[in-house]
Design a protein around this motif. Sequence first.
Motif, PDB file in Angstrom:
ATOM      1  N   PHE A   1      35.272  49.141  43.558  1.00 33.78           N
ATOM      2  CA  PHE A   1      35.578  47.863  43.572  1.00 33.78           C
ATOM      3  C   PHE A   1      35.296  47.139  44.619  1.00 33.78           C
ATOM      4  O   PHE A   1      33.878  46.123  44.619  1.00 33.78           O
ATOM      5  CB  PHE A   1      36.471  47.135  42.350  1.00 33.78           C
ATOM      6  CG  PHE A   1      36.839  45.244  41.866  1.00 33.78           C
ATOM      7  CD1 PHE A   1      35.937  44.969  41.045  1.00 33.78           C
ATOM      8  CD2 PHE A   1      37.467  44.789  43.068  1.00 33.78           C
ATOM      9  CE1 PHE A   1      35.383  44.042  41.067  1.00 33.78           C
ATOM     10  CE2 PHE A   1      37.140  43.735  42.007  1.00 33.78           C
ATOM     11  CZ  PHE A   1      36.652  43.132  41.717  1.00 33.78           C
ATOM     12  N   LEU A   2      35.845  46.969  45.604  1.00 34.04           N
ATOM     13  CA  LEU A   2      36.159  45.871  46.788  1.00 34.04           C
ATOM     14  C   LEU A   2      34.574  46.263  47.222  1.00 34.04           C
ATOM     15  O   LEU A   2      33.890  45.441  47.704  1.00 34.04           O
ATOM     16  CB  LEU A   2      37.085  46.548  47.873  1.00 34.04           C
ATOM     17  CG  LEU A   2      38.614  45.678  47.244  1.00 34.04           C
ATOM     18  CD1 LEU A   2      39.537  46.168  47.697  1.00 34.04           C
ATOM     19  CD2 LEU A   2      38.313  44.284  47.163  1.00 34.04           C
ATOM     20  N   GLY A   3      34.434  47.705  47.249  1.00 38.96           N
ATOM     21  CA  GLY A   3      33.401  47.728  47.960  1.00 38.96           C
ATOM     22  C   GLY A   3      31.609  48.004  47.489  1.00 38.96           C
ATOM     23  O   GLY A   3      30.801  47.152  48.497  1.00 38.96           O
ATOM     24  N   ASP A   4      32.449  47.758  46.323  1.00 41.78           N
ATOM     25  CA  ASP A   4      30.460  47.011  45.603  1.00 41.78           C
ATOM     26  C   ASP A   4      30.872  45.920  45.806  1.00 41.78           C
ATOM     27  O   ASP A   4      29.348  44.816  45.561  1.00 41.78           O
ATOM     28  CB  ASP A   4      30.805  47.392  43.833  1.00 41.78           C
ATOM     29  CG  ASP A   4      29.847  47.398  43.173  1.00 41.78           C
ATOM     30  OD1 ASP A   4      28.823  46.913  43.550  1.00 41.78           O
ATOM     31  OD2 ASP A   4      29.988  47.276  42.423  1.00 41.78           O
ATOM     32  N   ILE A   5      31.427  44.748  45.636  1.00 42.41           N
ATOM     33  CA  ILE A   5      31.297  43.369  45.442  1.00 42.41           C
ATOM     34  C   ILE A   5      31.084  43.065  46.865  1.00 42.41           C
ATOM     35  O   ILE A   5      30.790  41.710  46.936  1.00 42.41           O
ATOM     36  CB  ILE A   5      33.177  42.669  44.793  1.00 42.41           C
ATOM     37  CG1 ILE A   5      33.913  43.204  45.699  1.00 42.41           C
ATOM     38  CG2 ILE A   5      33.066  43.497  43.399  1.00 42.41           C
ATOM     39  CD1 ILE A   5      34.852  42.389  45.841  1.00 42.41           C
TER      40      ILE A   5
ATOM     41  N   MET B   1      32.361  38.953  54.616  1.00 42.56           N
ATOM     42  CA  MET B   1      33.194  40.617  54.768  1.00 42.56           C
ATOM     43  C   MET B   1      31.955  41.219  54.014  1.00 42.56           C
ATOM     44  O   MET B   1      31.896  42.072  53.860  1.00 42.56           O
ATOM     45  CB  MET B   1      34.069  40.944  53.600  1.00 42.56           C
ATOM     46  CG  MET B   1      36.269  40.996  53.992  1.00 42.56           C
ATOM     47  SD  MET B   1      36.141  42.077  55.692  1.00 42.56           S
ATOM     48  CE  MET B   1      35.969  43.937  55.306  1.00 42.56           C
ATOM     49  N   ILE B   2      31.353  41.022  53.292  1.00 40.07           N
ATOM     50  CA  ILE B   2      29.964  41.213  52.607  1.00 40.07           C
ATOM     51  C   ILE B   2      28.433  42.199  53.517  1.00 40.07           C
ATOM     52  O   ILE B   2      28.697  41.372  55.030  1.00 40.07           O
ATOM     53  CB  ILE B   2      28.860  39.952  52.115  1.00 40.07           C
ATOM     54  CG1 ILE B   2      29.192  39.400  51.047  1.00 40.07           C
ATOM     55  CG2 ILE B   2      27.453  40.564  51.477  1.00 40.07           C
ATOM     56  CD1 ILE B   2      28.391  37.457  50.375  1.00 40.07           C
ATOM     57  N   GLY B   3      28.308  42.947  53.692  1.00 38.63           N
ATOM     58  CA  GLY B   3      28.171  43.931  54.373  1.00 38.63           C
ATOM     59  C   GLY B   3      28.986  45.246  55.402  1.00 38.63           C
ATOM     60  O   GLY B   3      28.206  45.165  56.390  1.00 38.63           O
ATOM     61  N   PHE B   4      30.017  44.653  55.358  1.00 39.03           N
ATOM     62  CA  PHE B   4      30.884  44.987  56.451  1.00 39.03           C
ATOM     63  C   PHE B   4      31.269  46.632  56.878  1.00 39.03           C
ATOM     64  O   PHE B   4      31.380  46.677  55.669  1.00 39.03           O
ATOM     65  CB  PHE B   4      31.907  44.238  55.771  1.00 39.03           C
ATOM     66  CG  PHE B   4      33.231  43.752  57.538  1.00 39.03           C
ATOM     67  CD1 PHE B   4      32.739  42.487  58.330  1.00 39.03           C
ATOM     68  CD2 PHE B   4      33.997  44.842  57.940  1.00 39.03           C
ATOM     69  CE1 PHE B   4      33.631  43.139  59.051  1.00 39.03           C
ATOM     70  CE2 PHE B   4      34.279  44.745  59.352  1.00 39.03           C
ATOM     71  CZ  PHE B   4      34.546  43.496  59.838  1.00 39.03           C
TER      72      PHE B   4
ATOM     73  N   SER C   1      37.565  52.525  52.442  1.00 36.62           N
ATOM     74  CA  SER C   1      39.329  51.806  52.323  1.00 36.62           C
ATOM     75  C   SER C   1      39.633  50.883  52.570  1.00 36.62           C
ATOM     76  O   SER C   1      40.338  50.818  53.735  1.00 36.62           O
ATOM     77  CB  SER C   1      39.928  53.715  52.408  1.00 36.62           C
ATOM     78  OG  SER C   1      40.328  54.943  52.240  1.00 36.62           O
ATOM     79  N   TYR C   2      39.040  49.912  51.533  1.00 37.74           N
ATOM     80  CA  TYR C   2      39.982  48.863  51.711  1.00 37.74           C
ATOM     81  C   TYR C   2      40.961  48.311  52.335  1.00 37.74           C
ATOM     82  O   TYR C   2      41.440  47.379  52.748  1.00 37.74           O
ATOM     83  CB  TYR C   2      38.620  47.666  51.063  1.00 37.74           C
ATOM     84  CG  TYR C   2      37.510  47.924  51.524  1.00 37.74           C
ATOM     85  CD1 TYR C   2      37.085  45.962  51.518  1.00 37.74           C
ATOM     86  CD2 TYR C   2      37.425  48.456  50.570  1.00 37.74           C
ATOM     87  CE1 TYR C   2      35.486  46.385  51.500  1.00 37.74           C
ATOM     88  CE2 TYR C   2      34.675  49.131  51.042  1.00 37.74           C
ATOM     89  CZ  TYR C   2      34.609  47.324  51.679  1.00 37.74           C
ATOM     90  OH  TYR C   2      33.220  47.272  51.417  1.00 37.74           O
ATOM     91  N   VAL C   3      41.494  48.924  50.954  1.00 34.27           N
ATOM     92  CA  VAL C   3      43.146  49.057  51.052  1.00 34.27           C
ATOM     93  C   VAL C   3      44.064  50.448  51.722  1.00 34.27           C
ATOM     94  O   VAL C   3      43.637  51.367  50.610  1.00 34.27           O
ATOM     95  CB  VAL C   3      43.570  49.125  48.805  1.00 34.27           C
ATOM     96  CG1 VAL C   3      44.581  48.133  49.079  1.00 34.27           C
ATOM     97  CG2 VAL C   3      42.888  48.191  48.493  1.00 34.27           C
ATOM     98  N   ASN C   4      44.248  50.405  52.271  1.00 29.96           N
ATOM     99  CA  ASN C   4      45.366  51.702  53.041  1.00 29.96           C
ATOM    100  C   ASN C   4      46.717  51.564  52.597  1.00 29.96           C
ATOM    101  O   ASN C   4      47.307  52.233  52.640  1.00 29.96           O
ATOM    102  CB  ASN C   4      45.043  51.411  54.107  1.00 29.96           C
ATOM    103  CG  ASN C   4      43.813  51.380  54.538  1.00 29.96           C
ATOM    104  OD1 ASN C   4      43.326  50.284  55.475  1.00 29.96           O
ATOM    105  ND2 ASN C   4      43.136  52.320  55.035  1.00 29.96           N
ATOM    106  N   VAL C   5      47.105  50.483  52.363  1.00 29.83           N
ATOM    107  CA  VAL C   5      48.848  50.494  51.785  1.00 29.83           C
ATOM    108  C   VAL C   5      48.928  49.590  50.853  1.00 29.83           C
ATOM    109  O   VAL C   5      48.710  47.869  50.365  1.00 29.83           O
ATOM    110  CB  VAL C   5      49.995  50.151  52.591  1.00 29.83           C
ATOM    111  CG1 VAL C   5      51.582  49.723  51.900  1.00 29.83           C
ATOM    112  CG2 VAL C   5      49.680  50.622  53.954  1.00 29.83           C
ATOM    113  N   CYS C   6      49.097  50.118  49.424  1.00 31.48           N
ATOM    114  CA  CYS C   6      48.929  50.144  48.277  1.00 31.48           C
ATOM    115  C   CYS C   6      50.306  49.539  47.412  1.00 31.48           C
ATOM    116  O   CYS C   6      50.786  50.440  47.501  1.00 31.48           O
ATOM    117  CB  CYS C   6      47.632  49.988  47.071  1.00 31.48           C
ATOM    118  SG  CYS C   6      47.094  49.187  45.608  1.00 31.48           S
TER     119      CYS C   6
ATOM    120  N   GLY D   1      42.118  40.896  48.138  1.00 29.33           N
ATOM    121  CA  GLY D   1      43.291  40.141  47.301  1.00 29.33           C
ATOM    122  C   GLY D   1      42.638  39.955  46.073  1.00 29.33           C
ATOM    123  O   GLY D   1      42.856  39.286  45.224  1.00 29.33           O
ATOM    124  N   VAL D   2      41.014  39.791  46.301  1.00 31.20           N
ATOM    125  CA  VAL D   2      40.048  39.647  44.881  1.00 31.20           C
ATOM    126  C   VAL D   2      40.605  40.745  43.910  1.00 31.20           C
ATOM    127  O   VAL D   2      40.847  40.369  42.768  1.00 31.20           O
ATOM    128  CB  VAL D   2      39.088  40.078  45.048  1.00 31.20           C
ATOM    129  CG1 VAL D   2      38.047  39.496  44.268  1.00 31.20           C
ATOM    130  CG2 VAL D   2      37.914  39.010  46.477  1.00 31.20           C
TER     131      VAL D   2
END
Length: 498
Positions: A116-120, A147-150, A156-161, A332-333
Amino acid sequence: MSHTGLTEADIPADLFARYNPGGFFCELTHPRPDDGDVPALLRRRLSHIGLEALRSRAEAAETELIDLGITFTVYSESTAIDRILPFDCIPRILTPSEWKHIEAGAIQRVAAINAFLGDIYGDAKIVKDGVVPGDLVFQNPCFRPEMIGFPIRHGSYVNVCGIDIVRDEAGTFRILEDNARTPSGVSYVVENRHLMLRAFPDLAAGMRLRPVDDYGYRLRAALEEMAPVPDPEARAVLLSPGIYNSAYFEHVFLAREMGIPLVQGSDLHVENARVYMRTTAGPRPVHAIYRRLNDDFLDPTVFRPDSMLGVPGLIDAWRAGNVAIANAVGTGVADDKAIYAYMPRVIRYYLGEDPILPNVETNICREKEALAYTLDHLDKLVVKPVGESGGYGITVGPRASRAELEAARAALLADPANWISQGMIPLSVGPTLTDDGIAPRHVDLRPFVVTGRDSWVLPGGLTRVALRRDSLIVNSSQGGGSKDTWVLADQPGRALAN
C-alpha cells in the motif's frame, strides 16, 4: 492424617477455586487441544507457591524494574515523570496452532501495508481504482509528498510493525490497530521473560517455550539488509530524541541488544550526501539508521525547521541511496484508524487473499451513513479519534456517563472525519494477581514484525493487561500493565518437562 502422610494443612489451597472469567474467553483456563497440559501445570504451580509468596515476589520484581531503570514517561501528568510498566506474574499462554495463525496473519498484514505504501507513493493505483478514497490518503496529515517516487529497498517501508490484536468471546483473534511508525514496547517482551526467569523460575522450569532473546539480532540483520552496502560492511545506529523521550529506556535497551551505537541528532552530520557519526577517532560512515523520532523532527531542512533533534541533510542522503532509514518516512498513513477500516480490501487488492486475521468491524464517521449510525448507537459503541494513540480520546459508550456521551456527540458533529466507531469487543481475560487474589483482567497482544528482505515475527509479543477492574484500556499511559507471553514450542509429545 491421610494415607499419603500429608495433613490438610500441607495441601496447598487452589488459588483458582473462586476464579471466574465471567463469560469472557480466558487465556489460561479455556481448554485448547494443543496446550500440552501447560495451563493445568501452571495453575498447580501457582497454587503451590501460595498467594502471599506470589505477592511478595511480585513486589520484589517491581522493585527490580525500578532499580534497572525500566521505565516510561507520562507527559500528561505533571507530578509523575517516570513510571515502571507494572508486571503481572501470571503469564499468558499461546499454543503452537494459535501462534502459527497469529504469525501468518501478521506477516500478511505487513506485506499488504508495504504494498500500500509503495503504491500511494508511486502510481496510487489503489486510489485510481476506487478501493481507498483519495482524500483519506493525500489529505492525511501523515502523508509525505517528499516520499513520492522515493526508492525504498526491498519495498520495505515498515521494518518494525507492532500489530495490536484482541480476542473476542468466541476465541477469534482480531486486529484492533496497526502501528507502522515507531512502535514501542518490544523491550518489555524481552525483559518480562528475563524477569519471569529470575523471579519465578519455579513457574517456568521445564516449560518448552519459544525464545525471545534474538530480537536484537533479527532487527540488526533487517537494517543491514536495507543498507546500501553489503551486510557485513553496514554500520547501523539507533537515533533517539534523547533522555526526555518517554521510551528512552527502550532506545538504550535496543541499542545494546543490537550491538550498535545509540546516537542523537547532534552525533550525526551529513557531508556530500553521506551520513557520518562523530567519534573520538574521527567521523565514521553510517549506512542504516533505526530512528525513534517522528517524521517532523527528522531533518530540519525538509520538515520542521526548528527541530534540534534531527540531522540536516539526512533526507537528501537517503534519497541519494547512501543511507537507509527504518521505518521509512510517511508510514503513518498506513496505521491511520480511518485507513484501518479499508485494510481487508487492501489485502485483497494487493495479495489476492482474504485476511487471515479479521478487523474489528469499523464505522468511518466521515461517511454520512456511518456517522448517523454512530450517533444513533453512541451508548453501544467505542468512539476513537483517528490520529490519537495510547488510549487517549476514546469514549467507551456502554461505560460512559451521560456527560461523556454528549461530549462525544458534540465532537463527532464538529469534525466527523476525525472519528471512527467500533462495536465493543468483549476482550479476552487472563488471570491476574490483584489485591483481591487472582482475578480476571482484560488483555490484548502486540506482536512485533521485523522486515528486511523477508518478515519475521517475535514469538509472543507484548501482552498488555488492564489492571483496573472492568477496564478495557490496556495502554500503559492509562493504567495498564504487562505479562510475559509464553508461546509453546511445537514439538511432538508433551510440551513440557516436569
